[in-house]
Design an enzyme around this catalytic site. Structure first.
Site, PDB file in Angstrom:
ATOM      1  N   LYS A 181       0.959  -1.236  -0.106  1.00 24.82           N
ATOM      2  CA  LYS A 181       0.155   0.030  -0.107  1.00 24.82           C
ATOM      3  C   LYS A 181       0.874   1.099  -0.083  1.00 24.82           C
ATOM      4  CE  LYS A 181      -3.770   2.226   2.633  1.00 24.82           C
ATOM      5  NZ  LYS A 181      -4.673   2.282   3.716  1.00 24.82           N
ATOM      6  N   ARG A 191     -10.782   9.777   1.376  1.00 26.31           N
ATOM      7  CA  ARG A 191     -10.750  10.676   2.861  1.00 26.31           C
ATOM      8  C   ARG A 191     -11.897  11.763   3.006  1.00 26.31           C
ATOM      9  NH1 ARG A 191      -4.094  11.322   2.642  1.00 26.31           N
ATOM     10  NH2 ARG A 191      -3.712   8.877   2.935  1.00 26.31           N
ATOM     11  N   ARG A 202       1.100   9.820   5.698  1.00 23.86           N
ATOM     12  CA  ARG A 202       1.321   8.592   6.162  1.00 23.86           C
ATOM     13  C   ARG A 202       2.509   8.008   5.720  1.00 23.86           C
ATOM     14  NH1 ARG A 202      -5.038   7.171   5.430  1.00 23.86           N
ATOM     15  NH2 ARG A 202      -6.005   8.184   7.110  1.00 23.86           N
ATOM     16  N   GLU A 218       7.274  -6.651   0.795  1.00 23.14           N
ATOM     17  CA  GLU A 218       6.359  -6.620   1.847  1.00 23.14           C
ATOM     18  C   GLU A 218       5.322  -7.573   1.522  1.00 23.14           C
ATOM     19  OE1 GLU A 218       5.963  -4.656   4.318  1.00 23.14           O
ATOM     20  OE2 GLU A 218       7.798  -3.242   4.028  1.00 23.14           O
ATOM     21  N   LYS A 233      -2.151  -1.618  -3.814  1.00 23.17           N
ATOM     22  CA  LYS A 233      -2.954  -0.246  -3.753  1.00 23.17           C
ATOM     23  C   LYS A 233      -2.203   0.738  -3.734  1.00 23.17           C
ATOM     24  CE  LYS A 233      -6.344   2.007  -0.743  1.00 23.17           C
ATOM     25  NZ  LYS A 233      -6.988   2.054   0.524  1.00 23.17           N
ATOM     26  N   SER A 259     -10.124   5.471  -4.943  1.00 22.70           N
ATOM     27  CA  SER A 259     -11.012   6.649  -5.091  1.00 22.70           C
ATOM     28  C   SER A 259     -10.562   7.793  -6.332  1.00 22.70           C
ATOM     29  CB  SER A 259     -11.411   7.369  -3.745  1.00 22.70           C
ATOM     30  OG  SER A 259     -10.238   7.987  -3.520  1.00 22.70           O
ATOM     31  N   TYR A 298     -15.151   0.765  -7.279  1.00 22.17           N
ATOM     32  CA  TYR A 298     -16.439   1.269  -6.960  1.00 22.17           C
ATOM     33  C   TYR A 298     -17.556   1.166  -7.910  1.00 22.17           C
ATOM     34  CZ  TYR A 298     -13.946   3.395  -3.074  1.00 22.17           C
ATOM     35  OH  TYR A 298     -12.915   3.511  -2.131  1.00 22.17           O
TER      36      TYR A 298
END
Length: 312
Positions: A181, A191, A202, A218, A233, A259, A298
């Site tokens: 990610k 968000r 982040r 990872e 992602k 998104s 979505y």
């Protein structure tokens, strides 16, 4: 002939629909930066589940939007918190028609918007966060979640949650590790959707967008810790990472069409700059072609309807 020689096919069962459920509302609330996507109420959620199931969507991933937040994200472990209540509602509505999945992260529930607990200096405390994640996992499992989406990017989260679930008698609850990610600009509309309180970024725990090999590393760590599925992602800007992970992984690999990817296509289509339907299909097919076994998008319900109707 084109159909006969096609190398990459789309199927409704290979799609997962992300669903936002907002506490304290009685009807769906539109999300301005994501045209066509809403924050569902508990009353509107069953219909959304039924619609997705009717066209064969493989699963739904639930995200909670609470009315109140605190430093520890207490609502995440409250049996009567919005996400856990929504999970029970979704399971009843879904039956065995699709897989009910839940986001396991604190960012929607914290008043600082980070994915973990902060220390006295305002830094994310990895180990303290794992304690919150394991408590959250047990509550989600009790509520009936069939698959937990570990999206916080804390070191050791997969092993910690797997152990907690096994010790708690939830050996059959599957784990989707958001393994690769990235710290992406494409999360902006999300968000808005969860009304994030985040200030800053982040980048200390999400991956550097310039790092390709790290994504594979990872993913391999999460597989070693017991992940049933690993995630890349975002999807569209990280197809190289997705292909690398798919080549290396011996567990299913999923990808999240996030998104910002959704919003860009919708915005361009609204201006008449691109063919909306073709762009949706091409974007999802490209993610599948790169190696994703399943795509979170979505457009899942809409696209599954097209596929069920004979789209080739």
């Amino acid at each position: 002939m084109r159909r006969l020689v096609s190398e990459t096919r789309l199927h409704p069962a290979d799609l997962v629909l992300p669903v936002f459920v907002r506490e304290g509302v009685t009807e769906p609330v539109p999300i301005g930066s994501m045209p066509g996507v809403v924050q569902h109420s508990l009353d509107s959620l069953p219909a959304a589940i039924a619609e997705a199931a009717a066209v064969g969507v493989g699963g739904v991933m639930l995200f909670g939007v609470p009315e109140s937040r605190d430093a520890l994200g207490s609502g995440a472990t409250d049996p009567d918190g919005i996400l856990n209540v929504a999970t029970r509602v979704a399971r009843e509505a879904a039956g065995d028609a699709l897989v009910v999945q839940t986001d396991l992260c604190l960012d929607e529930f914290t008043d600082h918007g980070h994915c973990g607990v902060l220390d006295d200096e305002g830094r994310v405390d990895n180990d303290a966060t794992l304690e919150r994640y394991t408590a959250m996992a047990l509550e989600q499992a009790r509520a009936g979640s069939q698959l937990l989406g570990l999206s916080g990017m804390m070191d050791g989260q997969t092993a910690a949650v797997r152990q907690a679930l096994d010790d708690g008698g939830y050996q059959d609850v599957a784990l989707l590790a958001y393994a690769a990610k990235y710290a992406s600009a494409f999360y902006g509309p999300f968000r808005d959707a969860v009304e994030s309180q985040l200030e800053g970024d982040r980048r200390t725990y999400q991956l550097d967008p310039g790092n390709r090999r790290e994504g594979v590393r990872e993913a391999m760590l999460d597989i070693d810790e017991g992940a049933d599925i690993v995630m890349v992602k975002p999807a569209g800007s990280y197809l190289d990472v997705l292909a690398d992970v798919a080549a290396a992984s011996d567990v299913p690999v999923w990808a999240y069409q996030v998104s910002g990817e959704y919003a860009m296509i919708e915005a361009a289509a609204a201006h008449g700059w691109i063919d909306r339907g073709r762009a949706i299909v091409e974007s999802v097919r490209g993610i599948r072609r790169a190696g994703a076994d399943v795509v979170l998008t979505y457009w899942a319900t809409e696209l599954a309807g097209w596929l069920k109707g004979g789209l080739e």
